[in-house]
Scaffold this active site. Structure first.
Site, PDB file in Angstrom:
ATOM      1  N   GLN A   1       0.831  -1.203   0.000  1.00  0.00           N
ATOM      2  CA  GLN A   1       0.000   0.000   0.000  1.00  0.00           C
ATOM      3  C   GLN A   1       0.867   1.255   0.000  1.00  0.00           C
ATOM      4  O   GLN A   1       1.911   1.309   0.640  1.00  0.00           O
ATOM      5  CB  GLN A   1      -0.942  -0.011   1.204  1.00  0.00           C
ATOM      6  CG  GLN A   1      -0.265  -0.202   2.549  1.00  0.00           C
ATOM      7  CD  GLN A   1      -1.242  -0.424   3.683  1.00  0.00           C
ATOM      8  OE1 GLN A   1      -2.450  -0.489   3.492  1.00  0.00           O
ATOM      9  NE2 GLN A   1      -0.728  -0.534   4.904  1.00  0.00           N
TER      10      GLN A   1
ATOM     11  N   HIS B   1       1.048  -4.439   2.996  1.00  0.00           N
ATOM     12  CA  HIS B   1      -0.261  -4.565   3.637  1.00  0.00           C
ATOM     13  C   HIS B   1      -0.411  -5.988   4.155  1.00  0.00           C
ATOM     14  O   HIS B   1      -0.772  -6.203   5.303  1.00  0.00           O
ATOM     15  CB  HIS B   1      -1.379  -4.224   2.652  1.00  0.00           C
ATOM     16  CG  HIS B   1      -2.742  -4.204   3.265  1.00  0.00           C
ATOM     17  ND1 HIS B   1      -3.862  -3.778   2.594  1.00  0.00           N
ATOM     18  CD2 HIS B   1      -3.188  -4.572   4.498  1.00  0.00           C
ATOM     19  CE1 HIS B   1      -4.927  -3.878   3.382  1.00  0.00           C
ATOM     20  NE2 HIS B   1      -4.540  -4.367   4.536  1.00  0.00           N
TER      21      HIS B   1
ATOM     22  N   ASN C   1       2.255  -0.178  10.615  1.00  0.00           N
ATOM     23  CA  ASN C   1       0.840   0.173  10.731  1.00  0.00           C
ATOM     24  C   ASN C   1       0.749   1.655  10.362  1.00  0.00           C
ATOM     25  O   ASN C   1       1.006   2.532  11.180  1.00  0.00           O
ATOM     26  CB  ASN C   1       0.343  -0.070  12.153  1.00  0.00           C
ATOM     27  CG  ASN C   1      -1.146   0.206  12.301  1.00  0.00           C
ATOM     28  OD1 ASN C   1      -1.760   0.864  11.457  1.00  0.00           O
ATOM     29  ND2 ASN C   1      -1.735  -0.294  13.376  1.00  0.00           N
ATOM     30  N   VAL C   2       0.414   1.915   9.119  1.00  0.00           N
ATOM     31  CA  VAL C   2       0.436   3.282   8.597  1.00  0.00           C
ATOM     32  C   VAL C   2      -0.541   4.180   9.347  1.00  0.00           C
ATOM     33  O   VAL C   2      -0.263   5.356   9.589  1.00  0.00           O
ATOM     34  CB  VAL C   2       0.119   3.281   7.087  1.00  0.00           C
ATOM     35  CG1 VAL C   2       0.073   4.706   6.535  1.00  0.00           C
ATOM     36  CG2 VAL C   2       1.157   2.453   6.325  1.00  0.00           C
TER      37      VAL C   2
ATOM     38  N   PHE D   1      -1.262  -4.724  14.320  1.00  0.00           N
ATOM     39  CA  PHE D   1      -1.480  -4.857  12.876  1.00  0.00           C
ATOM     40  C   PHE D   1      -0.948  -6.196  12.380  1.00  0.00           C
ATOM     41  O   PHE D   1      -1.607  -6.913  11.623  1.00  0.00           O
ATOM     42  CB  PHE D   1      -0.795  -3.687  12.168  1.00  0.00           C
ATOM     43  CG  PHE D   1      -0.941  -3.675  10.674  1.00  0.00           C
ATOM     44  CD1 PHE D   1      -2.157  -3.941  10.058  1.00  0.00           C
ATOM     45  CD2 PHE D   1       0.147  -3.388   9.865  1.00  0.00           C
ATOM     46  CE1 PHE D   1      -2.291  -3.916   8.670  1.00  0.00           C
ATOM     47  CE2 PHE D   1       0.031  -3.354   8.481  1.00  0.00           C
ATOM     48  CZ  PHE D   1      -1.191  -3.626   7.888  1.00  0.00           C
TER      49      PHE D   1
ATOM     50  N   ARG E   1      -3.231  -9.002  13.419  1.00  0.00           N
ATOM     51  CA  ARG E   1      -4.458  -9.091  12.606  1.00  0.00           C
ATOM     52  C   ARG E   1      -4.169  -9.724  11.250  1.00  0.00           C
ATOM     53  O   ARG E   1      -4.960 -10.537  10.756  1.00  0.00           O
ATOM     54  CB  ARG E   1      -5.075  -7.693  12.446  1.00  0.00           C
ATOM     55  CG  ARG E   1      -5.670  -7.134  13.739  1.00  0.00           C
ATOM     56  CD  ARG E   1      -6.469  -5.872  13.505  1.00  0.00           C
ATOM     57  NE  ARG E   1      -5.639  -4.731  13.148  1.00  0.00           N
ATOM     58  CZ  ARG E   1      -5.001  -3.950  14.022  1.00  0.00           C
ATOM     59  NH1 ARG E   1      -5.074  -4.212  15.322  1.00  0.00           N
ATOM     60  NH2 ARG E   1      -4.294  -2.899  13.619  1.00  0.00           N
ATOM     61  N   GLN E   2      -3.039  -9.361  10.655  1.00  0.00           N
ATOM     62  CA  GLN E   2      -2.688  -9.941   9.359  1.00  0.00           C
ATOM     63  C   GLN E   2      -2.390 -11.435   9.480  1.00  0.00           C
ATOM     64  O   GLN E   2      -2.786 -12.233   8.624  1.00  0.00           O
ATOM     65  CB  GLN E   2      -1.491  -9.197   8.753  1.00  0.00           C
ATOM     66  CG  GLN E   2      -1.831  -7.820   8.216  1.00  0.00           C
ATOM     67  CD  GLN E   2      -2.837  -7.875   7.077  1.00  0.00           C
ATOM     68  OE1 GLN E   2      -2.697  -8.649   6.141  1.00  0.00           O
ATOM     69  NE2 GLN E   2      -3.880  -7.060   7.164  1.00  0.00           N
TER      70      GLN E   2
ATOM     71  N   LYS F   1      -5.886 -13.337  10.368  1.00  0.00           N
ATOM     72  CA  LYS F   1      -6.869 -13.350   9.278  1.00  0.00           C
ATOM     73  C   LYS F   1      -6.346 -14.073   8.042  1.00  0.00           C
ATOM     74  O   LYS F   1      -7.087 -14.823   7.404  1.00  0.00           O
ATOM     75  CB  LYS F   1      -7.269 -11.920   8.907  1.00  0.00           C
ATOM     76  CG  LYS F   1      -8.372 -11.874   7.847  1.00  0.00           C
ATOM     77  CD  LYS F   1      -8.862 -10.456   7.585  1.00  0.00           C
ATOM     78  CE  LYS F   1      -9.983 -10.457   6.545  1.00  0.00           C
ATOM     79  NZ  LYS F   1     -10.492  -9.088   6.271  1.00  0.00           N
ATOM     80  N   HIS F   2      -5.081 -13.880   7.710  1.00  0.00           N
ATOM     81  CA  HIS F   2      -4.566 -14.397   6.440  1.00  0.00           C
ATOM     82  C   HIS F   2      -3.431 -15.411   6.608  1.00  0.00           C
ATOM     83  O   HIS F   2      -3.514 -16.535   6.111  1.00  0.00           O
ATOM     84  CB  HIS F   2      -4.069 -13.240   5.571  1.00  0.00           C
ATOM     85  CG  HIS F   2      -5.115 -12.233   5.240  1.00  0.00           C
ATOM     86  ND1 HIS F   2      -6.134 -12.481   4.349  1.00  0.00           N
ATOM     87  CD2 HIS F   2      -5.302 -10.958   5.683  1.00  0.00           C
ATOM     88  CE1 HIS F   2      -6.904 -11.414   4.246  1.00  0.00           C
ATOM     89  NE2 HIS F   2      -6.427 -10.475   5.047  1.00  0.00           N
TER      90      HIS F   2
END
Length: 229
Positions: A36, A60, A98-99, A108, A111-112, A115-116
């Site tokens: 990103q 991202h 974490n922008v 951050f 979470r990444q 989730k992924h």
């Protein structure tokens, strides 16, 4: 709620459980490595970034994905502590910040991962630390840094209007002629380049054409011309 209402609720709850279970156990057939552009992320977010953004594309996420159907998400749930990340922290803060809130990098990354990354399978993704090391390797060692790829094609973050094909062709030069995926966001009268995704096979051994692109009419579609970067 009466007994009748509870009876009707049971199938709905069961269906939701099945849906979540299927989502977390399904396979995948490729990876998206999404980066990103920090200023565009800040401009497109309703809440201003807490710190000035750098004129860079940073990570991202690395996402197991499917070219047809849903992508797997939330396959495991594990909280990662900052001390576990240890000596990787300094590199991750540079390439994967974490922008929106630079006081919460670890949140951050958590979470990444949950989730992924947790949906990746060994030997490609063995665990959370291997996930982070893999991203560092891709961005730095394997030179999949989108900012550098664009720079080699003389496309710099100068706030100029760009053509979509020029951006795509520049990325192709750095990915063995494979097509990336772009994400744009309209901001007032301009359309900003927000994300570029590079795609690889499920083993992360070779680039592939990204199967999915945002369709015309999507809020994230990049126009043929007039892309700000």
């Amino acid at each position: 709620m009466g007994i009748t209402g509870m009876i009707y609720m049971v199938p709905m709850v069961f269906s939701l459980i099945v849906l979540i279970s299927c989502s977390s156990t399904m396979g995948y057939n490729y990876f998206q490595f999404t980066q990103q552009y920090q200023p565009a992320v800040c401009n497109s977010n309703p809440t201003p970034c807490k710190d000035p953004p750098d004129k860079l594309f940073t990570v991202h996420g690395l996402w197991p994905s499917n070219d047809v159907g849903d992508d797997p998400i939330y396959c495991k749930n594990k909280t990662i502590k900052s001390q576990q990340i240890g000596n990787l922290t300094a590199q991750l803060i540079i390439i994967w910040p974490n922008v929106l809130d630079r006081t919460d990098h670890v949140g951050f990354w958590n979470r990444q991962w949950n989730k992924h990354g947790s949906c990746g399978k060994a030997p490609t993704i063995k665990d959370e630390m291997h996930y982070f090391k893999t991203v560092i390797k891709m961005y730095i060692t394997q030179k999949q840094n989108v900012s550098e790829i664009l720079s080699r094609a003389k496309i710099e973050p100068e706030g100029k209007i760009r053509r979509r094909d020029d951006i795509i062709n520049a990325i192709r030069l750095g990915t063995k002629d494979k097509k990336p995926k772009l994400k744009c966001q309209k901001n007032n009268q301009t359309t900003e380049l927000v994300e570029i995704t590079i795609c690889s096979d499920r083993n992360l051994t070779q680039f592939i054409d990204c199967p999915r692109s945002s369709f015309k009419g999507s809020p994230f579609h990049c126009p043929t011309n007039h892309i700000l970067y």
